[in-house]
Design an enzyme around this catalytic site. Structure first.
Site, PDB file in Angstrom:
ATOM      1  N   GLU A  25      -4.924   1.878   3.112  1.00  0.00           N
ATOM      2  CA  GLU A  25      -4.795   0.679   3.949  1.00  0.00           C
ATOM      3  C   GLU A  25      -4.841   0.852   5.338  1.00  0.00           C
ATOM      4  O   GLU A  25      -5.656   0.163   6.084  1.00  0.00           O
ATOM      5  CB  GLU A  25      -3.510  -0.210   3.614  1.00  0.00           C
ATOM      6  CG  GLU A  25      -3.466  -1.482   4.254  1.00  0.00           C
ATOM      7  CD  GLU A  25      -2.732  -1.538   5.603  1.00  0.00           C
ATOM      8  OE1 GLU A  25      -2.958  -2.523   6.260  1.00  0.00           O
ATOM      9  OE2 GLU A  25      -2.260  -0.422   5.976  1.00  0.00           O
ATOM     10  N   GLU A  26      -4.528   2.075   5.698  1.00  0.00           N
ATOM     11  CA  GLU A  26      -4.212   2.254   7.269  1.00  0.00           C
ATOM     12  C   GLU A  26      -5.453   2.592   7.677  1.00  0.00           C
ATOM     13  O   GLU A  26      -5.695   2.510   9.002  1.00  0.00           O
ATOM     14  CB  GLU A  26      -3.516   3.590   7.528  1.00  0.00           C
ATOM     15  CG  GLU A  26      -1.925   3.383   6.837  1.00  0.00           C
ATOM     16  CD  GLU A  26      -1.197   2.259   7.829  1.00  0.00           C
ATOM     17  OE1 GLU A  26      -1.560   1.605   8.950  1.00  0.00           O
ATOM     18  OE2 GLU A  26       0.064   2.005   7.598  1.00  0.00           O
ATOM     19  N   ASP A  35       6.280   1.081   6.490  1.00  0.00           N
ATOM     20  CA  ASP A  35       4.707   0.830   6.418  1.00  0.00           C
ATOM     21  C   ASP A  35       4.074   1.713   5.602  1.00  0.00           C
ATOM     22  O   ASP A  35       3.460   2.837   5.946  1.00  0.00           O
ATOM     23  CB  ASP A  35       4.281   0.929   7.834  1.00  0.00           C
ATOM     24  CG  ASP A  35       2.939   0.361   8.098  1.00  0.00           C
ATOM     25  OD1 ASP A  35       2.234  -0.094   6.927  1.00  0.00           O
ATOM     26  OD2 ASP A  35       2.439   0.453   8.980  1.00  0.00           O
ATOM     27  N   HIS A  56       0.800  -1.324  -0.027  1.00  0.00           N
ATOM     28  CA  HIS A  56      -0.118   0.068   0.027  1.00  0.00           C
ATOM     29  C   HIS A  56       0.841   1.221  -0.177  1.00  0.00           C
ATOM     30  O   HIS A  56       2.087   1.192   0.696  1.00  0.00           O
ATOM     31  CB  HIS A  56      -1.194  -0.175   1.083  1.00  0.00           C
ATOM     32  CG  HIS A  56      -0.556   0.021   2.526  1.00  0.00           C
ATOM     33  ND1 HIS A  56      -0.181   1.183   3.040  1.00  0.00           N
ATOM     34  CD2 HIS A  56      -0.065  -1.022   3.389  1.00  0.00           C
ATOM     35  CE1 HIS A  56       0.381   0.889   4.231  1.00  0.00           C
ATOM     36  NE2 HIS A  56       0.492  -0.314   4.794  1.00  0.00           N
ATOM     37  N   ASP A  90       3.447  -6.223   3.816  1.00  0.00           N
ATOM     38  CA  ASP A  90       2.928  -5.168   4.825  1.00  0.00           C
ATOM     39  C   ASP A  90       3.452  -5.586   6.140  1.00  0.00           C
ATOM     40  O   ASP A  90       2.795  -5.163   7.170  1.00  0.00           O
ATOM     41  CB  ASP A  90       1.480  -5.065   4.553  1.00  0.00           C
ATOM     42  CG  ASP A  90       1.342  -3.604   5.312  1.00  0.00           C
ATOM     43  OD1 ASP A  90       1.964  -2.838   5.637  1.00  0.00           O
ATOM     44  OD2 ASP A  90      -0.002  -3.334   5.639  1.00  0.00           O
TER      45      ASP A  90
END
Length: 459
Positions: free
Chosen positions: A336-337, A302, A290, A364
Protein backbone atom coordinates in the site's frame (compact mmCIF):
# COMPACT_ATOMS: atom_id res chain seq x y z
CA UNK A 1 -8.30 0.38 19.03
CA UNK A 2 -11.08 -1.77 20.48
CA UNK A 3 -13.78 0.77 19.63
CA UNK A 4 -12.85 0.62 15.96
CA UNK A 5 -13.87 -3.01 15.98
CA UNK A 6 -17.49 -2.08 16.56
CA UNK A 7 -17.71 0.28 13.66
CA UNK A 8 -16.32 -2.43 11.43
CA UNK A 9 -18.51 -5.16 12.84
CA UNK A 10 -21.64 -3.06 12.96
CA UNK A 11 -21.42 -2.15 9.32
CA UNK A 12 -20.10 -5.33 7.81
CA UNK A 13 -22.52 -7.55 9.66
CA UNK A 14 -25.71 -5.61 9.21
CA UNK A 15 -25.35 -3.59 6.03
CA UNK A 16 -25.30 -6.67 3.78
CA UNK A 17 -28.86 -7.37 4.84
CA UNK A 18 -29.91 -4.31 2.94
CA UNK A 19 -27.29 -3.62 0.29
CA UNK A 20 -27.16 -5.20 -3.16
CA UNK A 21 -29.47 -3.29 -5.51
CA UNK A 22 -30.45 -1.01 -2.67
CA UNK A 23 -26.91 0.39 -2.68
CA UNK A 24 -26.25 0.43 -6.38
CA UNK A 25 -29.60 1.22 -7.89
CA UNK A 26 -31.96 4.15 -7.84
CA UNK A 27 -34.50 2.29 -5.72
CA UNK A 28 -34.34 0.07 -2.64
CA UNK A 29 -35.24 -3.28 -4.21
CA UNK A 30 -38.89 -4.15 -3.67
CA UNK A 31 -39.01 -3.05 -0.02
CA UNK A 32 -39.83 0.30 1.47
CA UNK A 33 -37.25 2.12 3.53
CA UNK A 34 -39.47 1.70 6.59
CA UNK A 35 -39.33 -2.10 6.18
CA UNK A 36 -35.55 -1.99 5.93
CA UNK A 37 -35.34 0.28 8.96
CA UNK A 38 -37.46 -2.12 11.00
CA UNK A 39 -35.33 -5.09 9.94
CA UNK A 40 -32.12 -3.33 10.98
CA UNK A 41 -33.62 -2.43 14.35
CA UNK A 42 -34.31 -6.13 15.02
CA UNK A 43 -30.54 -6.70 15.16
CA UNK A 44 -30.16 -4.63 18.31
CA UNK A 45 -29.55 -7.65 20.51
CA UNK A 46 -26.95 -9.04 18.11
CA UNK A 47 -25.14 -5.69 18.09
CA UNK A 48 -25.10 -5.67 21.88
CA UNK A 49 -23.69 -9.19 21.92
CA UNK A 50 -20.83 -8.12 19.64
CA UNK A 51 -20.15 -5.06 21.76
CA UNK A 52 -20.19 -7.05 24.99
CA UNK A 53 -17.81 -9.68 23.60
CA UNK A 54 -15.31 -7.09 22.39
CA UNK A 55 -15.48 -4.66 25.33
CA UNK A 56 -16.13 -6.88 28.33
CA UNK A 57 -15.71 -10.47 27.17
CA UNK A 58 -12.88 -12.78 26.21
CA UNK A 59 -12.09 -10.73 23.08
CA UNK A 60 -11.26 -7.61 25.09
CA UNK A 61 -7.88 -6.26 23.92
CA UNK A 62 -7.40 -9.32 21.70
CA UNK A 63 -6.65 -7.38 18.54
CA UNK A 64 -4.07 -5.30 20.42
CA UNK A 65 -2.34 -8.40 21.76
CA UNK A 66 -2.34 -10.05 18.34
CA UNK A 67 -0.88 -6.92 16.77
CA UNK A 68 1.78 -6.53 19.45
CA UNK A 69 2.93 -10.11 18.90
CA UNK A 70 3.33 -9.62 15.14
CA UNK A 71 5.14 -6.28 15.22
CA UNK A 72 7.41 -7.37 18.07
CA UNK A 73 8.24 -10.58 16.20
CA UNK A 74 8.63 -9.25 12.66
CA UNK A 75 9.25 -5.51 13.01
CA UNK A 76 9.15 -3.23 9.94
CA UNK A 77 7.60 -4.68 6.77
CA UNK A 78 8.92 -2.75 3.80
CA UNK A 79 7.65 -3.66 0.33
CA UNK A 80 9.89 -6.32 -1.19
CA UNK A 81 11.55 -7.24 2.12
CA UNK A 82 11.88 -10.64 3.73
CA UNK A 83 10.18 -9.22 6.83
CA UNK A 84 7.01 -8.43 4.88
CA UNK A 85 6.88 -11.91 3.40
CA UNK A 86 7.43 -13.41 6.86
CA UNK A 87 4.52 -11.35 8.18
CA UNK A 88 2.29 -12.49 5.33
CA UNK A 89 3.08 -16.15 6.02
CA UNK A 90 2.42 -15.67 9.75
CA UNK A 91 -0.93 -14.00 9.05
CA UNK A 92 -1.89 -16.73 6.58
CA UNK A 93 -1.30 -19.31 9.32
CA UNK A 94 -3.07 -17.18 11.96
CA UNK A 95 -6.22 -16.85 9.85
CA UNK A 96 -6.30 -20.59 9.23
CA UNK A 97 -5.89 -21.33 12.94
CA UNK A 98 -8.67 -18.84 13.71
CA UNK A 99 -11.07 -21.07 11.80
CA UNK A 100 -11.91 -18.59 9.04
CA UNK A 101 -12.94 -19.87 5.63
CA UNK A 102 -11.30 -19.78 2.22
CA UNK A 103 -8.00 -18.55 3.67
CA UNK A 104 -5.56 -18.09 0.80
CA UNK A 105 -2.81 -15.93 -0.71
CA UNK A 106 -3.22 -14.10 -4.02
CA UNK A 107 0.13 -13.45 -5.79
CA UNK A 108 1.13 -9.93 -6.82
CA UNK A 109 4.31 -8.18 -7.99
CA UNK A 110 5.46 -5.30 -5.81
CA UNK A 111 8.26 -2.68 -5.82
CA UNK A 112 11.52 -3.44 -4.00
CA UNK A 113 13.40 -0.37 -2.77
CA UNK A 114 16.04 -0.23 -0.05
CA UNK A 115 17.09 2.88 1.83
CA UNK A 116 20.78 2.26 2.42
CA UNK A 117 22.97 4.62 4.44
CA UNK A 118 21.98 8.27 4.29
CA UNK A 119 23.07 11.58 5.77
CA UNK A 120 22.68 15.31 5.31
CA UNK A 121 25.21 17.76 6.75
CA UNK A 122 24.97 21.53 6.58
CA UNK A 123 28.44 22.88 5.82
CA UNK A 124 27.58 26.60 5.67
CA UNK A 125 26.83 28.90 7.40
CA UNK A 126 27.74 26.41 10.17
CA UNK A 127 28.34 22.70 10.59
CA UNK A 128 25.10 20.93 11.47
CA UNK A 129 24.28 17.24 11.08
CA UNK A 130 20.64 17.01 10.02
CA UNK A 131 18.11 14.24 10.57
CA UNK A 132 17.02 12.93 7.18
CA UNK A 133 14.91 10.10 5.71
CA UNK A 134 15.01 9.21 2.04
CA UNK A 135 11.67 8.95 0.25
CA UNK A 136 10.48 5.69 -1.22
CA UNK A 137 11.67 4.94 -4.78
CA UNK A 138 14.24 7.76 -4.63
CA UNK A 139 17.50 7.15 -6.42
CA UNK A 140 20.72 7.42 -4.45
CA UNK A 141 23.48 9.97 -4.72
CA UNK A 142 26.98 9.23 -6.04
CA UNK A 143 29.15 7.62 -3.33
CA UNK A 144 30.77 10.98 -2.56
CA UNK A 145 27.36 12.57 -2.22
CA UNK A 146 26.02 15.83 -3.62
CA UNK A 147 27.41 19.05 -2.18
CA UNK A 148 25.54 22.15 -3.31
CA UNK A 149 24.07 25.45 -2.29
CA UNK A 150 20.47 25.47 -1.10
CA UNK A 151 17.44 27.30 -2.49
CA UNK A 152 14.59 27.49 0.07
CA UNK A 153 11.04 27.88 -1.27
CA UNK A 154 7.63 27.66 0.37
CA UNK A 155 5.57 26.52 -2.63
CA UNK A 156 5.71 25.22 -6.18
CA UNK A 157 4.66 28.67 -7.36
CA UNK A 158 7.67 30.25 -5.66
CA UNK A 159 9.91 27.60 -7.20
CA UNK A 160 8.65 28.54 -10.65
CA UNK A 161 9.18 32.25 -10.00
CA UNK A 162 12.74 31.57 -8.88
CA UNK A 163 13.50 28.85 -11.43
CA UNK A 164 16.75 30.47 -12.70
CA UNK A 165 18.14 30.35 -9.14
CA UNK A 166 17.44 26.62 -8.75
CA UNK A 167 19.79 25.22 -11.38
CA UNK A 168 22.63 23.25 -9.81
CA UNK A 169 21.25 23.62 -6.28
CA UNK A 170 19.45 21.55 -3.68
CA UNK A 171 15.85 22.74 -3.40
CA UNK A 172 14.49 22.79 0.15
CA UNK A 173 10.71 22.95 0.44
CA UNK A 174 9.46 24.66 3.59
CA UNK A 175 5.78 24.41 2.71
CA UNK A 176 3.37 25.46 5.48
CA UNK A 177 1.21 22.70 6.94
CA UNK A 178 -2.50 23.43 6.48
CA UNK A 179 -3.72 19.88 6.10
CA UNK A 180 -2.27 16.55 5.03
CA UNK A 181 -3.74 16.38 1.53
CA UNK A 182 -2.22 19.73 0.55
CA UNK A 183 1.15 19.31 2.20
CA UNK A 184 1.73 15.75 0.97
CA UNK A 185 1.88 17.00 -2.63
CA UNK A 186 5.37 18.31 -1.91
CA UNK A 187 6.55 14.92 -0.71
CA UNK A 188 5.06 13.16 -3.75
CA UNK A 189 5.92 15.70 -6.48
CA UNK A 190 8.76 17.73 -4.97
CA UNK A 191 11.60 15.91 -6.73
CA UNK A 192 9.94 16.15 -10.15
CA UNK A 193 9.23 19.86 -9.86
CA UNK A 194 12.77 20.56 -8.62
CA UNK A 195 14.29 18.50 -11.42
CA UNK A 196 12.30 20.40 -14.02
CA UNK A 197 14.17 23.58 -13.08
CA UNK A 198 17.59 21.93 -12.99
CA UNK A 199 18.01 21.15 -9.28
CA UNK A 200 20.44 18.42 -8.22
CA UNK A 201 18.33 17.14 -5.30
CA UNK A 202 15.32 18.07 -3.19
CA UNK A 203 14.69 18.07 0.57
CA UNK A 204 11.10 18.30 1.78
CA UNK A 205 9.84 19.54 5.11
CA UNK A 206 8.19 16.54 6.77
CA UNK A 207 4.44 16.41 6.28
CA UNK A 208 3.38 16.91 9.88
CA UNK A 209 1.46 19.42 11.94
CA UNK A 210 4.16 19.39 14.62
CA UNK A 211 7.56 17.83 15.18
CA UNK A 212 9.98 16.69 17.85
CA UNK A 213 12.87 16.74 15.38
CA UNK A 214 11.44 13.68 13.65
CA UNK A 215 11.70 13.37 9.86
CA UNK A 216 8.98 11.40 8.05
CA UNK A 217 9.21 9.12 5.07
CA UNK A 218 6.70 8.06 2.40
CA UNK A 219 6.41 7.41 -1.30
CA UNK A 220 7.42 9.88 -4.00
CA UNK A 221 6.82 9.64 -7.73
CA UNK A 222 9.12 10.29 -10.65
CA UNK A 223 7.76 11.38 -14.04
CA UNK A 224 8.69 10.09 -17.48
CA UNK A 225 10.87 12.54 -19.36
CA UNK A 226 12.03 14.33 -16.20
CA UNK A 227 15.51 13.62 -14.75
CA UNK A 228 15.46 11.58 -11.55
CA UNK A 229 17.11 13.34 -8.63
CA UNK A 230 17.62 12.16 -5.02
CA UNK A 231 14.93 13.29 -2.60
CA UNK A 232 14.43 13.01 1.15
CA UNK A 233 12.50 14.52 4.04
CA UNK A 234 14.03 16.70 6.73
CA UNK A 235 12.53 17.87 10.01
CA UNK A 236 10.15 20.78 10.41
CA UNK A 237 12.75 22.41 12.65
CA UNK A 238 15.55 22.26 10.08
CA UNK A 239 13.29 23.46 7.26
CA UNK A 240 12.23 26.45 9.35
CA UNK A 241 15.83 27.17 10.38
CA UNK A 242 17.05 27.22 6.78
CA UNK A 243 14.12 29.42 5.82
CA UNK A 244 15.19 31.93 8.48
CA UNK A 245 18.81 31.75 7.35
CA UNK A 246 17.83 32.35 3.73
CA UNK A 247 15.65 35.31 4.68
CA UNK A 248 18.74 36.92 6.25
CA UNK A 249 20.71 36.39 3.07
CA UNK A 250 22.94 33.62 4.43
CA UNK A 251 24.51 31.20 1.98
CA UNK A 252 23.51 27.63 2.86
CA UNK A 253 25.49 24.62 1.62
CA UNK A 254 24.51 20.99 2.26
CA UNK A 255 26.24 17.69 1.58
CA UNK A 256 23.63 14.98 0.91
CA UNK A 257 24.52 11.27 0.79
CA UNK A 258 21.94 8.60 0.00
CA UNK A 259 22.64 4.91 -0.64
CA UNK A 260 19.11 4.18 -1.87
CA UNK A 261 18.65 1.47 -4.51
CA UNK A 262 15.73 0.23 -6.60
CA UNK A 263 15.59 -3.47 -7.43
CA UNK A 264 13.38 -5.51 -9.81
CA UNK A 265 9.81 -6.08 -8.62
CA UNK A 266 9.45 -8.78 -5.97
CA UNK A 267 6.90 -11.54 -5.47
CA UNK A 268 4.34 -10.94 -2.73
CA UNK A 269 0.72 -11.67 -1.79
CA UNK A 270 -2.57 -10.16 -0.72
CA UNK A 271 -3.86 -12.23 2.20
CA UNK A 272 -7.55 -13.21 2.07
CA UNK A 273 -10.00 -14.88 4.50
CA UNK A 274 -13.79 -15.09 4.60
CA UNK A 275 -16.94 -15.93 6.44
CA UNK A 276 -19.09 -17.26 3.62
CA UNK A 277 -22.61 -15.85 3.35
CA UNK A 278 -25.60 -18.06 4.12
CA UNK A 279 -28.01 -16.71 1.49
CA UNK A 280 -25.98 -14.75 -1.05
CA UNK A 281 -22.46 -16.22 -0.83
CA UNK A 282 -21.40 -14.68 -4.15
CA UNK A 283 -22.02 -11.16 -2.83
CA UNK A 284 -19.18 -9.57 -0.87
CA UNK A 285 -18.67 -7.06 1.90
CA UNK A 286 -14.93 -6.36 2.03
CA UNK A 287 -13.01 -5.15 5.11
CA UNK A 288 -9.32 -4.41 4.89
CA UNK A 289 -6.04 -2.92 6.07
CA UNK A 290 -2.49 -3.21 4.76
CA UNK A 291 0.30 -5.36 6.18
CA UNK A 292 3.30 -3.56 4.67
CA UNK A 293 4.93 -0.60 6.36
CA UNK A 294 7.94 1.67 6.06
CA UNK A 295 11.28 0.54 7.40
CA UNK A 296 11.84 3.07 10.17
CA UNK A 297 9.18 1.90 12.64
CA UNK A 298 7.16 -1.19 13.53
CA UNK A 299 4.19 -0.22 11.39
CA UNK A 300 1.81 -0.69 14.30
CA UNK A 301 -0.32 2.35 13.49
CA UNK A 302 0.25 2.40 9.74
CA UNK A 303 -1.30 0.03 9.22
CA UNK A 304 -0.95 -2.90 11.56
CA UNK A 305 -3.84 -1.62 13.63
CA UNK A 306 -6.13 -1.37 10.62
CA UNK A 307 -5.21 -4.86 9.45
CA UNK A 308 -5.79 -6.43 12.85
CA UNK A 309 -9.12 -4.77 13.63
CA UNK A 310 -10.29 -5.95 10.22
CA UNK A 311 -9.35 -9.49 11.22
CA UNK A 312 -11.03 -8.93 14.59
CA UNK A 313 -14.30 -8.02 12.86
CA UNK A 314 -14.48 -11.50 11.39
CA UNK A 315 -13.24 -13.16 14.58
CA UNK A 316 -16.00 -11.62 16.68
CA UNK A 317 -18.68 -12.76 14.26
CA UNK A 318 -17.22 -16.27 14.13
CA UNK A 319 -16.91 -16.48 17.92
CA UNK A 320 -20.60 -15.65 18.32
CA UNK A 321 -21.61 -18.26 15.76
CA UNK A 322 -23.15 -15.67 13.47
CA UNK A 323 -23.55 -16.30 9.74
CA UNK A 324 -24.25 -13.14 7.68
CA UNK A 325 -26.34 -13.40 4.54
CA UNK A 326 -23.49 -12.13 2.35
CA UNK A 327 -19.85 -13.13 2.41
CA UNK A 328 -17.53 -11.09 4.63
CA UNK A 329 -14.12 -10.94 3.02
CA UNK A 330 -10.99 -9.82 4.81
CA UNK A 331 -8.14 -8.60 2.61
CA UNK A 332 -4.75 -7.69 4.07
CA UNK A 333 -3.12 -5.66 1.31
CA UNK A 334 0.53 -5.65 0.32
CA UNK A 335 2.55 -2.65 -0.95
CA UNK A 336 0.00 0.00 0.00
CA UNK A 337 2.78 2.42 0.90
CA UNK A 338 4.04 2.27 -2.68
CA UNK A 339 0.71 3.57 -3.98
CA UNK A 340 -1.73 0.71 -3.45
CA UNK A 341 0.12 -1.72 -5.73
CA UNK A 342 -1.33 -4.87 -4.18
CA UNK A 343 -4.84 -3.43 -4.12
CA UNK A 344 -4.63 -2.36 -7.77
CA UNK A 345 -3.72 -5.87 -8.84
CA UNK A 346 -6.55 -7.27 -6.69
CA UNK A 347 -8.98 -4.88 -8.36
CA UNK A 348 -7.80 -5.84 -11.83
CA UNK A 349 -8.22 -9.52 -10.96
CA UNK A 350 -11.71 -9.20 -9.45
CA UNK A 351 -13.36 -6.24 -11.18
CA UNK A 352 -15.21 -8.54 -13.60
CA UNK A 353 -17.43 -9.39 -10.62
CA UNK A 354 -17.82 -5.79 -9.45
CA UNK A 355 -21.63 -6.05 -9.28
CA UNK A 356 -21.21 -8.57 -6.46
CA UNK A 357 -19.40 -6.09 -4.20
CA UNK A 358 -21.88 -4.50 -1.79
CA UNK A 359 -19.44 -2.44 0.29
CA UNK A 360 -15.67 -1.96 0.55
CA UNK A 361 -14.06 -0.76 3.78
CA UNK A 362 -10.55 0.16 4.82
CA UNK A 363 -8.99 1.30 8.09
CA UNK A 364 -5.81 3.28 7.39
CA UNK A 365 -6.23 6.65 9.07
CA UNK A 366 -5.06 5.71 12.54
CA UNK A 367 -6.58 3.43 15.15
CA UNK A 368 -7.97 5.80 17.77
CA UNK A 369 -11.32 6.18 19.46
CA UNK A 370 -13.61 6.61 16.43
CA UNK A 371 -16.07 9.45 16.08
CA UNK A 372 -18.11 7.74 13.38
CA UNK A 373 -17.84 6.46 9.86
CA UNK A 374 -17.01 8.16 6.57
CA UNK A 375 -19.19 6.88 3.74
CA UNK A 376 -19.31 7.32 -0.02
CA UNK A 377 -22.45 6.12 -1.80
CA UNK A 378 -25.95 7.11 -2.85
CA UNK A 379 -28.27 9.04 -0.55
CA UNK A 380 -30.44 5.95 -0.12
CA UNK A 381 -27.43 3.84 0.80
CA UNK A 382 -26.37 6.54 3.26
CA UNK A 383 -29.80 6.40 4.89
CA UNK A 384 -29.34 2.65 5.40
CA UNK A 385 -25.86 3.14 6.88
CA UNK A 386 -27.22 5.74 9.29
CA UNK A 387 -29.76 3.22 10.56
CA UNK A 388 -27.03 0.60 10.93
CA UNK A 389 -24.86 3.02 12.88
CA UNK A 390 -27.72 3.60 15.32
CA UNK A 391 -27.05 0.06 16.55
CA UNK A 392 -23.75 1.41 17.92
CA UNK A 393 -25.43 4.02 20.10
CA UNK A 394 -24.37 2.17 23.30
CA UNK A 395 -20.77 3.18 22.56
CA UNK A 396 -21.58 6.65 21.16
CA UNK A 397 -20.28 5.92 17.65
CA UNK A 398 -23.21 6.86 15.43
CA UNK A 399 -22.02 9.68 13.15
CA UNK A 400 -21.95 9.20 9.37
CA UNK A 401 -19.64 11.61 7.54
CA UNK A 402 -19.00 12.19 3.86
CA UNK A 403 -16.09 11.00 1.76
CA UNK A 404 -15.31 7.42 2.67
CA UNK A 405 -11.92 6.69 1.10
CA UNK A 406 -8.69 4.77 1.26
CA UNK A 407 -5.73 4.12 -1.02
CA UNK A 408 -6.62 0.45 -1.31
CA UNK A 409 -10.38 0.80 -1.82
CA UNK A 410 -10.49 3.91 -4.00
CA UNK A 411 -10.32 1.75 -7.15
CA UNK A 412 -13.70 0.27 -6.21
CA UNK A 413 -15.23 3.52 -5.01
CA UNK A 414 -14.33 5.28 -8.26
CA UNK A 415 -16.07 2.44 -10.11
CA UNK A 416 -19.28 3.03 -8.13
CA UNK A 417 -19.03 0.60 -5.23
CA UNK A 418 -20.01 2.15 -1.86
CA UNK A 419 -17.02 2.69 0.39
CA UNK A 420 -16.41 3.43 4.06
CA UNK A 421 -13.49 4.40 6.27
CA UNK A 422 -12.82 6.08 9.60
CA UNK A 423 -12.29 9.84 9.95
CA UNK A 424 -8.94 11.04 11.24
CA UNK A 425 -9.51 11.52 14.94
CA UNK A 426 -9.66 15.24 15.59
CA UNK A 427 -8.44 17.13 12.55
CA UNK A 428 -11.11 16.22 10.02
CA UNK A 429 -14.02 15.80 12.43
CA UNK A 430 -13.70 18.78 14.73
CA UNK A 431 -16.56 20.67 13.13
CA UNK A 432 -18.90 17.69 13.34
CA UNK A 433 -19.38 17.88 17.08
CA UNK A 434 -20.70 21.36 17.74
CA UNK A 435 -24.32 20.68 18.61
CA UNK A 436 -25.78 22.12 21.78
CA UNK A 437 -27.52 19.37 23.86
CA UNK A 438 -24.82 16.72 23.77
CA UNK A 439 -22.93 14.36 26.00
CA UNK A 440 -19.16 14.46 26.36
CA UNK A 441 -16.80 11.64 25.51
CA UNK A 442 -13.12 11.93 26.31
CA UNK A 443 -10.44 10.03 24.46
CA UNK A 444 -7.31 9.55 26.55
CA UNK A 445 -4.82 12.26 25.70
CA UNK A 446 -6.96 13.78 22.99
CA UNK A 447 -9.23 16.75 22.50
CA UNK A 448 -12.74 16.63 23.91
CA UNK A 449 -15.54 16.38 21.36
CA UNK A 450 -19.27 16.69 21.68
CA UNK A 451 -21.36 13.69 20.70
CA UNK A 452 -25.10 14.00 20.05
CA UNK A 453 -27.17 12.74 22.94
CA UNK A 454 -29.18 10.43 20.69
CA UNK A 455 -28.70 8.64 17.40
CA UNK A 456 -31.62 10.39 15.76
CA UNK A 457 -30.39 13.81 16.80
CA UNK A 458 -27.14 13.00 15.03
CA UNK A 459 -28.99 12.86 11.74
Amino acid sequence: MKFHVFVFVGVVHFLPLNSGKAVYGNGISQRTFQEIKEEIARYGDVAKAIINLAVYGKARNRSYERLALLVDTVGPRLSGSKSLEKAIQIMHQNLQEDGLENVHLEPVKIPHWERGEESAVMLEPRIHKMAVLGLGSSIGTPPEGITAEVLVVTSFDELQRRAPEARGKIVVYNQPYTNYSRAVQYRVQGAVEAAKVGALASLIRSVASFSIYSPHTGIQEYQDGVPKIPTACITVEDAEMMSRMASRGSRIVIQLKMGAKNYPDADSFNTVAEIIGSKYPEQVVLVSGHLDSWDVGQGAMDDGGGAFISWEALSLIKDLGLRPKRTLRLVLWTAEEQGGIGALQYYQLHKANISNYSLVMESDLGTFLPSGLQFTGSDKARAIVEEVMCLLEPINVTQVFRAGEGTDINFWIQAGVPGASFPRYGEDCRKAFTRSQAGSVHGPGYLQFEFPSSCHEAK
